[in-house]
Design an enzyme around this catalytic site. Structure first.
Site, PDB file in Angstrom:
ATOM      1  N   CYS A  44       0.860  -1.188   0.000  1.00 37.57           N
ATOM      2  CA  CYS A  44       0.000   0.000   0.000  1.00 37.57           C
ATOM      3  C   CYS A  44       0.893   1.234   0.000  1.00 37.57           C
ATOM      4  CB  CYS A  44      -0.910   0.011   1.225  1.00 37.57           C
ATOM      5  SG  CYS A  44      -2.242   1.235   1.101  1.00 37.57           S
ATOM      6  N   LYS A  86     -12.527  -4.469   2.782  1.00 38.45           N
ATOM      7  CA  LYS A  86     -11.943  -3.667   3.840  1.00 38.45           C
ATOM      8  C   LYS A  86     -12.881  -2.508   4.116  1.00 38.45           C
ATOM      9  CE  LYS A  86      -7.758  -1.016   4.703  1.00 38.45           C
ATOM     10  NZ  LYS A  86      -6.394  -0.791   4.209  1.00 38.45           N
ATOM     11  N   ARG A  97      -2.726   3.157  13.001  1.00 40.42           N
ATOM     12  CA  ARG A  97      -2.243   4.373  12.338  1.00 40.42           C
ATOM     13  C   ARG A  97      -1.183   5.058  13.184  1.00 40.42           C
ATOM     14  NH1 ARG A  97      -7.938   6.110   9.351  1.00 40.42           N
ATOM     15  NH2 ARG A  97      -7.922   4.267   7.990  1.00 40.42           N
ATOM     16  N   ARG A 143     -10.611   7.814   4.244  1.00 41.52           N
ATOM     17  CA  ARG A 143     -10.475   6.770   3.214  1.00 41.52           C
ATOM     18  C   ARG A 143     -11.836   6.268   2.747  1.00 41.52           C
ATOM     19  NH1 ARG A 143      -5.271   4.486   6.308  1.00 41.52           N
ATOM     20  NH2 ARG A 143      -3.939   6.163   5.566  1.00 41.52           N
ATOM     21  N   GLU A 199     -16.972  -6.869  -4.455  1.00 39.33           N
ATOM     22  CA  GLU A 199     -15.529  -6.623  -4.318  1.00 39.33           C
ATOM     23  C   GLU A 199     -14.752  -7.939  -4.387  1.00 39.33           C
ATOM     24  OE1 GLU A 199     -13.820  -3.921  -4.277  1.00 39.33           O
ATOM     25  OE2 GLU A 199     -15.234  -2.334  -3.768  1.00 39.33           O
ATOM     26  N   LYS A 238     -11.698  -7.447   6.682  1.00 39.95           N
ATOM     27  CA  LYS A 238     -11.060  -6.590   7.685  1.00 39.95           C
ATOM     28  C   LYS A 238     -11.962  -5.434   8.037  1.00 39.95           C
ATOM     29  CE  LYS A 238      -7.316  -3.329   7.746  1.00 39.95           C
ATOM     30  NZ  LYS A 238      -6.366  -2.649   6.913  1.00 39.95           N
ATOM     31  N   SER A 281      -6.069  -3.694  14.865  1.00 34.63           N
ATOM     32  CA  SER A 281      -5.473  -3.037  16.025  1.00 34.63           C
ATOM     33  C   SER A 281      -6.495  -2.593  17.073  1.00 34.63           C
ATOM     34  CB  SER A 281      -4.646  -1.835  15.561  1.00 34.63           C
ATOM     35  OG  SER A 281      -5.449  -0.933  14.827  1.00 34.63           O
TER      36      SER A 281
HETATM   37  C1  PBG Z   1      -3.190   0.066   5.097  1.00 37.09           C
HETATM   38  C2  PBG Z   1      -3.519  -0.760   6.278  1.00 37.09           C
HETATM   39  C3  PBG Z   1      -4.211  -0.363   7.428  1.00 37.09           C
HETATM   40  C4  PBG Z   1      -4.286  -1.486   8.255  1.00 37.09           C
HETATM   41  C5  PBG Z   1      -3.614  -2.521   7.622  1.00 37.09           C
HETATM   42  N1  PBG Z   1      -3.163  -2.058   6.385  1.00 37.09           N
HETATM   43  C6  PBG Z   1      -4.701   0.980   7.811  1.00 37.09           C
HETATM   44  C7  PBG Z   1      -5.835   1.589   7.127  1.00 37.09           C
HETATM   45  O1  PBG Z   1      -6.482   1.038   6.253  1.00 37.09           O
HETATM   46  O2  PBG Z   1      -6.094   2.730   7.484  1.00 37.09           O
HETATM   47  C8  PBG Z   1      -4.952  -1.532   9.596  1.00 37.09           C
HETATM   48  C9  PBG Z   1      -4.709  -2.749  10.407  1.00 37.09           C
HETATM   49  C10 PBG Z   1      -5.015  -2.602  11.847  1.00 37.09           C
HETATM   50  O3  PBG Z   1      -5.751  -1.703  12.285  1.00 37.09           O
HETATM   51  O4  PBG Z   1      -4.522  -3.443  12.610  1.00 37.09           O
HETATM   52  N2  PBG Z   1      -1.844  -0.081   4.714  1.00 37.09           N
END
Ligand code: PBG
Length: 317
Positions: free
Chosen positions: A100, A185, A195, A207, A223, A238, A265
C-alpha cells in the site's frame, strides 16, 4: 463433538519495522506490540517460529515520505531489509508484505493524489488517482518479491490492484508468488491504533472513497468477485469481529478459496484495555474471539494476539 479448532498454525503475526538499531519500541495504544529495527528481527522471528506460528506480515515505517512514496519500492527500503533478515534467520517463515502507499506518502493516502502542476482539472483536487497508483503497487510487489517475500497483500482497495500486481509479478518471473487481497476492507474506526503504530494517518480527509461502508454486505460480494476474477489466491475481510457475517458469507460463496480475517489493532486495544482494568478474563476472551473467527469461516487469522494465543494453546493441550 467439537466442530472448530484454533491452532497456532492459523495465525499470521503482524510486525512493524523501522530504520535504526536496537529499537524495540512499544506502541502505547497496543500494549505488547512493538516497532522493531531490522537487527532485532532475527531473534524475534525465531521466537515466533518456536511458538508454531508459520507466517508474519510486515508493515514498514520509512525514513522519509514524499508524494509517491519512493522508499516503498527501493531495494534498501525498510521492508526489503526486514524480509532479508527474517528469511535468513528462519528460512521457513512465510513472509507476507502489506502493499500500500499510505505509510510512504507524505499525505498519508493509499494512492497518488490529484495535486500539483500536472493535476487533472476534471477531477476534484486531492482525488485518489486509481490507475496511476496501480503502476506503483505493481512495482512495490515486485520489489518485495525480489527481496524474498513469499506472498504479497495489497491493502489499498484500488480498483484493478490484483490484476496489476499479478501482471507485474508474472512479468518478473514471480508467477509462483500468491496474492492475498484485502478484498473487503471497511472504512472502520478500529484502525486508529495501527495508524499510530505505522504512522499512516491521512494528513487530511479520510479513506471513505475507497474503503467500504460498514452498512454494506452485498458490496462485499462484488468486491470479492472482482478480486477472484483478477486472480487473487486468497481473500481477506477486515476488521474481523464486527464483520463475522461477512466472513461467513464469503466462506459460503467461495468454499474453495483461502479466506483470511484481520483481527485489527482496535480490536486488540479494546480487549487489552478491558483486561488491564480487570473487566474481562483476558486469556479466555481472546481465545473465544479468535475461535469465533474460525467458526465464521476464516482459514487464517492475522492477529496481534498470535504470540500469546499460541502460548496459551500450547499450555491448554
Ligand atoms: C493500510 C492498512 C491499514 C491497516 C492494515 N493495512 C490501515 C488503514 O487502512 O487505514 C490496519 C490494520 C489494523 O488496524 O490493525 N496499509
Amino acid at each position: 463433538m467439537r466442530e472448530t479448532r484454533l491452532e497456532s498454525s492459523d495465525f499470521i503475526y503482524p510486525l512493524f519495522v523501522m530504520h535504526g538499531k536496537g529499537i524495540k519500541q512499544e506502541i502505547s495504544s497496543m500494549p505488547g506490540v512493538f516497532q522493531w529495527s531490522p537487527d532485532l528481527l532475527a531473534d524475534e522471528a525465531k521466537s515466533i517460529a518456536e511458538l508454531g506460528i508459520p507466517a508474519v506480515i510486515l508493515f514498514g515505517i520509512p525514513e522519509s515520505k514524499d508524494p509517491v512514496g519512493l522508499e516503498n519500492f527501493s531495494e534498501n527500503g525498510i521492508i526489503q531489509q526486514s524480509i532479508r533478515v527474517i528469511k535468513q534467520s528462519v528460512p521457513d517463515m512465510v513472509v507476507i508484505t502489506d502493499v500500500c502507499l499510505c505509510e510512504y506518502t507524505d499525505h498519508g493516502h493509499c494512492g497518488i493524489l490529484n495535486l500539483g502542476e500536472n493535476k487533472n482539472p476534471n477531477l476534484p483536487e486531492g482525488y485518489v488517482l486509481n490507475d496511476e497508483t496501480l503502476e506503483i503497487l505493481a512495482k512495490v510487489a515486485v520489489s518485495h518479491a525480489q527481496a524474498g517475500a513469499d506472498m504479497v497483500a495489497p491493502s489499498g482497495m484500488m480498483d484493478g490492484m490484483v490484476a496489476a500486481i499479478r501482471n507485474g509479478l508474472d512479468a518478473h518471473h514471480f508467477e509462483h508468488i500468491p496474492i492475498l487481497s484485502y478484498s473487503v476492507k471497511y472504512a472502520s474506526s478500529f484502525y486508529s491504533p495501527f495508524r499510530e503504530a505505522a504512522q499512516g494517518t491521512p494528513k487530511f480527509g479520510d479513506r471513505q472513497s475507497h474503503q467500504m461502508d460498514p452498512a454494506n454486505i452485498r458490496e462485499a460480494l462484488r468486491e470479492a468477485a472482482l478480486d477472484v476474477q483478477e486472480g487473487a489466491d486468497a481473500l481477506m475481510v477486515k476488521p474481523a469481529l464486527p464483520y463475522l457475517d461477512v466472513i461467513h458469507l464469503l466462506r459460503q460463496t467461495y468454499p474453495e478459496l483461502t479466506l483470511a480475517a484481520y483481527n485489527v489493532s482496535g480490536e486488540y486495544a479494546m480487549i487489552k484495555a478491558a483486561a488491564a482494568n480487570g473487566w474481562l478474563d483476558e486469556r479466555r476472551t481472546i481465545l473465544e474471539i479468535l475461535l469465533s473467527m474460525k467458526r465464521a469461516g476464516a482459514d487464517l487469522i492475522i492477529t496481534y494476539h498470535a504470540k500469546e494465543a499460541a502460548q496459551w494453546l500450547k499450555e491448554n493441550q
